[in-house]
Scaffold this active site. Structure first.
Site, short mmCIF file in Angstrom:
data_model
loop_
_atom_site.label_atom_id
_atom_site.label_comp_id
_atom_site.label_asym_id
_atom_site.label_seq_id
_atom_site.Cartn_x
_atom_site.Cartn_y
_atom_site.Cartn_z
N GLY C 149 -31.88 -15.94 74.61
CA GLY C 149 -30.78 -15.06 74.98
C GLY C 149 -30.64 -13.91 73.99
O GLY C 149 -31.27 -13.90 72.92
N CYS C 150 -29.82 -12.95 74.35
CA CYS C 150 -29.68 -11.75 73.53
C CYS C 150 -28.98 -12.07 72.20
O CYS C 150 -29.51 -11.79 71.13
CB CYS C 150 -28.96 -10.66 74.30
SG CYS C 150 -27.43 -11.18 75.11
N TYR C 151 -27.79 -12.66 72.28
CA TYR C 151 -27.11 -13.03 71.03
C TYR C 151 -27.97 -13.97 70.19
O TYR C 151 -28.10 -13.78 68.97
CB TYR C 151 -25.77 -13.70 71.33
CG TYR C 151 -24.68 -12.81 71.84
CD1 TYR C 151 -24.29 -11.67 71.14
CD2 TYR C 151 -23.99 -13.11 73.01
CE1 TYR C 151 -23.25 -10.88 71.60
CE2 TYR C 151 -22.95 -12.32 73.48
CZ TYR C 151 -22.58 -11.20 72.77
OH TYR C 151 -21.55 -10.42 73.22
N THR C 153 -31.10 -14.25 69.87
CA THR C 153 -32.18 -13.54 69.17
C THR C 153 -31.65 -12.83 67.92
O THR C 153 -32.19 -12.98 66.83
CB THR C 153 -32.83 -12.52 70.12
OG1 THR C 153 -33.44 -13.23 71.21
CG2 THR C 153 -33.89 -11.70 69.41
#
Lengths: 345, 345, 345, 345
Positions: C149-151, C153
């Protein structure tokens, strides 16, 4: 106190009415309706109103409750006011409709642009187009007001002095208009997402926009004859504001003092501000405020007149103008509830 | 009417004072100074004020003129109030300083953070830190007010209930703060250009920000002992608003009812709004408004308390709080001139 | 050429895959599916792709067509990859899932956070968590990738050097994260409208966000033991970008050279950039780019370490990382298709 | 490899050249000059270029160093290229000037609009106006290119098909243009601050803008006779992008197929995209990309033609077009370095 109700209070014009009326010393909001949010407190949806309307909750529309009000605002999609206005008028309740339902005098034209049967043609005769700068006396006596659209307000106030004075060719009018995204309403549309509408600018409805016949109707009345208008709206990455850039061709008096023409025309208007020569009004200078700010230019001394006209689409272009109408209808000072300066920066 | 002057009126806190005072029924702005803009009408710089201050022009600072005022606001860079405050106090004029000049009680600390000699240490004893939620009674009697900084206001109002109740470890406080760009002032800096600051977010001053000692001073007073605070400010792409996200470690009472603690603490405060459990205050809910809106969370029932605190940096974080102080100093209703709801959307 | 398909191509991660793959010299996009837009050319929805994919149209998902691909990306809501991945793997097609379906190793935890039964627990064993900086070798051999996921990472890349080196207390981790609105997807939600999300900032999901267990799983693996993390995400008014501000407490070596620790840890990483001491990375410095840019601070020399970590949520936080995984899985240079600098300003 | 230098590399067109050339397979940037930043690495100013130009530092301008280049770009304020171009041409270095120095063929007109003496009138004869859609063959042979301005590019590409075909009245042309703030450059001006330019829109230079004579010169050439143009630029709250809305009056052939006219005119152009009938191009569809995207409308079938023309002001409006010229001058594929799709969303 003037007791008022708001039909369709969840949209941007609804919450803007609440914001403005919170500062109105002689209005009490007693009802606000929403089918989808019935039972919910308005402050749960609009936390900026905490402390102002802590006991006001959305209710399902109820003609009896609304009929007890002195005035009812319709902040609804088109068609809703058609259905309810007549009943309310019979109760003695005055109706201030922010939708397009009563703006066009020609039923056929309304039906062509809005794609449905007009629901209350019998009321058209008494409906007053609520542009105070044009119809102030009629508004004072009206029971039913059609509040002008946002683009029509900005465009008409910019063109009217020139058309009434016969200064420009009515056959060659161009209105290039730019709006913030609240003009598209609070509906959840992909095109209005921040991720889509931010950092971008586009024209839309170049083939024809519903505000075109409304503007045309007003300009025809001002000119007292046919006019030809090209109107191109643009969506811009800001929340509030309309900037209308208006182009006309001078047809006489090459030495005409356009600045003085505008200043005289609006000298007594509390909500129209003609800026000094050479000015460029910014939309933010009217953010949250009911003023229409104007400047008039003749680039390089040519025959083309350029009028720059800015409003806040939710205030002078909708809810503020509605309150201005309410004040006139009830014999109050026209500026009550509308006195705060724009929020800038 | 309370006659007031504004020193340094061209910046954002200056124009915000004008905007707020335009709605204040008992204040008259009689002077506004700016060396660089002397002679210019304020409406030429701030067209949103056309119609409100049409006869008010910037003048060069003049101690005699300012000494005739009942109160003078300093909306200036640090150092200016040091130079003028004493003279004004001798004239009987009360001084409300929005700069950092009188915020820190420790002269050496002030000099270390601001890199210059303190210009008026003798006045520090009588200067009152103008956070009404802490010092209301002292403010009422004060002649000289140090209006708190924007970050310090948001952070202190969020931490105070917990520290005063001894609920969190004073040695492990974290304040992750996000500000809109007006926090950087109206100076023409490349980093504040829309082309640079829009569509981006960054921390700054992670090594140490001037608001840190001010916050620390307030928290030490609340805790009545040493505290340890990490404070990281961030620049975000919006005009107004501060969002402080505060982290503390619960040290006792695992069953503590933090919601009730906050509600009791601020029950009588006109400008602090404790939201219902589970809320996430938005900065826009206070845009243009003097409220500090708070919510308190315990993620997953852990020992970490998270307080969300939002203010408008130009209102509760500067000019609005200054007006609140003025009202208290002159025995007026604390909310005069500060009653309008936030502009939302 | 590597033949690839994209399932669920109408969302932001789907179009971002198209944008990146248009520049990839060894990939050919042969299929893109969307139930709702089947039959429509991708350029009709995304005019920026005119001239790049003029013959690529959305089709209804068809396992047979997808099974002919060398690799299939899932840019879908959770649950979809569960249903199709097994069948594709049997066809010899490699699966790169950008959704959360295979990120959590604990089925029960997945089901608790996503509120539905896990649809493919048997595939979990072979699924590789696609964070190349941690799992590069496993990715090269993988058939099924769970793209982080973005967060997760941004947060993991910031905390990993400290946790692996045992420098910070694993029981006191705080991640204060800020995202642009594309993090909320392309769905038409009121809260994501420009009129709602612009000029505002708010925390959300303070009680618990679905990325929390994913981050925790990664940090536990790095620390090789339990950790305690408080994670508060915030919505900010920009299109792209994540800024993670990470707080940890140093537990040893007060003279630790954190800068060198970070630089060594990521010395060979093509997509992690450790900035010089004292830096504050801006999200715009990675706009459209696959880099994670980091800076490490110790404010005032305290025991608190602050790591600033920025990524583009749609690139390193989703589609770019997916392409990076593809390159590794197919033995290509890891940076193919990902070489363009960020768009700044 | 083509060795190039950039004079004045700290502004937005300079960094945009660096961004584009980083992806150009046959160009090597060997020098970049800036008096104010001499000695500083470009990546210190533009962290998005870390990893691309790690050894490139700003130097003070040095004619000898620049004279060793195959080509030099001037990304400077007007007047600078006048002073240096001749010397470079004598060294055999080709000059691509992004400033206005060689755009106007009439020296007196240039001096009137730019308020200074023209510094290199002798070079005007060989200077080629670098609009490839008009002057491609001349560009291939040129030693000195005047890269068109941003507005002139968008406006000319929109009007040219109509004027060349004699379809519209050359005496009644209106160009209503909207630009993002990078159009104002990277200078630290109050009016370009996010706090000033965000959430607002305004016209500027309504009395006459420097791009007017440049546009006029191009339209006169296309029409082969006098034209009359009203040009009003507007500042809008976005970083990049120009939207030109062009109005003309049809003078013949009421049944004219304008769509086909445009499609034929630009059929072979790699960087002009005529959209399908009824389209409204968005500026974001060309963000970071060298395309000019056009749509042509006849609202309500009237005699008014409306052309919508969008470019990225920093790419097709400046640095991208400069690279396109470079490619042509050096016999390369015109699209080298310009192949990446726009960043959307």
């Amino acid at each position: 106190m003037i007791k008022v109700g708001i039909v369709g209070g969840t949209g941007y014009t609804g919450v803007e009415l609440l914001r403005l009326l919170a500062q109105h010393p002689e209005v009490s909001v007693e009802a606000i309706t929403s089918r989808s949010e019935a039972g919910k407190n308005v402050t749960a949806m609009y936390p900026n109103l905490r402390g102002y309307y802590d006991r006001l909750a959305f209710t399902a529309p109820d003609a009896k409750q609304l009929g007890d009000m002195d005035a009812v605002f319709f902040a609804t999609p088109h068609g809703v006011a058609h259905a309810l206005a007549g009943e309310l008028l019979e109760c003695g309740t005055r109706v201030i409709d922010l939708s397009a339902d009563f703006r066009l005098r020609d039923v056929a034209e309304w039906e062509a642009w809005y794609g449905q049967t007009h629901g209350a043609p019998a009321l058209l005769e008494e409906a007053v187009y609520g542009l105070p700068e044009v119809n102030r006396e009629a508004i004072k006596r009206a029971r039913l007001i059609a509040v002008p659209g946002c683009y029509p307000t900005a465009v008409q106030l910019g063109f009217l002095p020139l058309l009434k004075a016969g200064m420009i060719d009515p056959g060659q009018l161009i209105a290039d208009c730019k709006t913030g995204v609240t003009g598209a309403g609070r509906g959840a549309k992909v095109g209005s997402l921040l991720a889509e509408a931010s950092e971008s600018l586009k024209a839309y409805a170049a083939g024809g926009h519903r505000h075109l016949p409304e503007i045309r109707q007003g300009l025809v009345a001002a000119h007292n004859g046919e006019i030809n208008l090209t109107f191109i709206p643009h969506l811009t990455p800001m929340i509030r504001g309309i900037h209308a850039t208006l182009y006309g061709q001078l047809i006489a008096e090459p030495e005409a003092d356009l600045q003085t023409l505008f200043e005289h025309c609006y000298a007594d208007e509390p909500f129209v501000d003609v800026m000094p020569p050479g000015s460029h009004p910014e939309t933010r200078s009217v953010k949250g405020n009911n003023t229409c700010r104007l400047a008039v230019h003749r680039p390089e001394g040519s025959n083309t007149v350029v009028v720059l006209s800015v409003i806040d689409n939710l205030v002078k272009g909708a809810s503020g103008q509605a309150v201005q109408n309410l004040n006139l209808m009830f014999g109050r000072d026209e500026t009550l509830g509308l006195a705060a300066p724009a929020l800038m920066p």
